[in-house]
Scaffold this active site. Sequence first.
Site, short mmCIF file in Angstrom:
data_model
loop_
_atom_site.label_atom_id
_atom_site.label_comp_id
_atom_site.label_asym_id
_atom_site.label_seq_id
_atom_site.Cartn_x
_atom_site.Cartn_y
_atom_site.Cartn_z
N SER A 47 2.64 -41.03 -17.44
CA SER A 47 1.35 -40.37 -17.59
C SER A 47 0.89 -40.53 -19.03
O SER A 47 1.69 -40.33 -19.96
CB SER A 47 1.45 -38.89 -17.22
OG SER A 47 0.18 -38.27 -17.33
N GLU A 48 -0.37 -40.88 -19.23
CA GLU A 48 -0.84 -41.23 -20.57
C GLU A 48 -0.82 -40.07 -21.56
O GLU A 48 -0.90 -40.28 -22.77
CB GLU A 48 -2.25 -41.83 -20.50
CG GLU A 48 -3.32 -40.87 -20.05
CD GLU A 48 -4.61 -41.59 -19.72
OE1 GLU A 48 -5.62 -41.28 -20.35
OE2 GLU A 48 -4.61 -42.45 -18.82
#
Length: 212
Positions: A47-48
């Site tokens: 997840s960024e």
Amino acid sequence: MNRFSREQMAARVAQDIPEGAYVNLGIGLPTKVANYLPPEREVFLHSENGLLGMGPAPAEGEEDDDLINAGKQPVTLLTGGAYFHHADSFAMMRGGHLDICVLGAFQVSATGDLANWHTGAPDAIPAVGGAMDLAIGAKQVFVMMEHQTKSGESKIVPQCAYPLTGIGCVNRIYTDLAVLDVVAGGLRVVEMAEGLSRSQLQEVTGATLFWE
């Protein structure tokens, strides 16, 4: 017209993610994919906002407000998972360390151009996020979206009318009507919703399709 449900779309995308892959799931529909990965298959979800080893959504009542994905939805962390700085997360994305990213889209062109951050409308709120970094940095780009807009216009077009996120970056498109591969000759139909005819699919698709 028969359509795949959003859950069926997510399960279909999950089917194509191989053992050992490092994968980013974009905001919106793609987040559902995490719930359909087979538990016996080791896949590393990124997840960024700084997670690696993200698991499926938590059971109701077991949410942790400090453990969220890039869309601010509660998630779980698998054994061995890690948190890290946002900058390190983007370095992973830009450095070619992700095997697959699954993104939503406003439009995808027949040559795999992607438009998913802005419609260009004066009152629209742009939302770049990490989409441009993912579109260029991931080894494969999957798009998961509805086949048509709410007004019935095709989201698969000869050329994108909206500002581009990436040029020629999309490898495969998953919609509620079909699975399409972007290849040198155009858009090849891999799979269609049950009961849907070729002529029906082509009629609601803005770009020319072909079958092998």
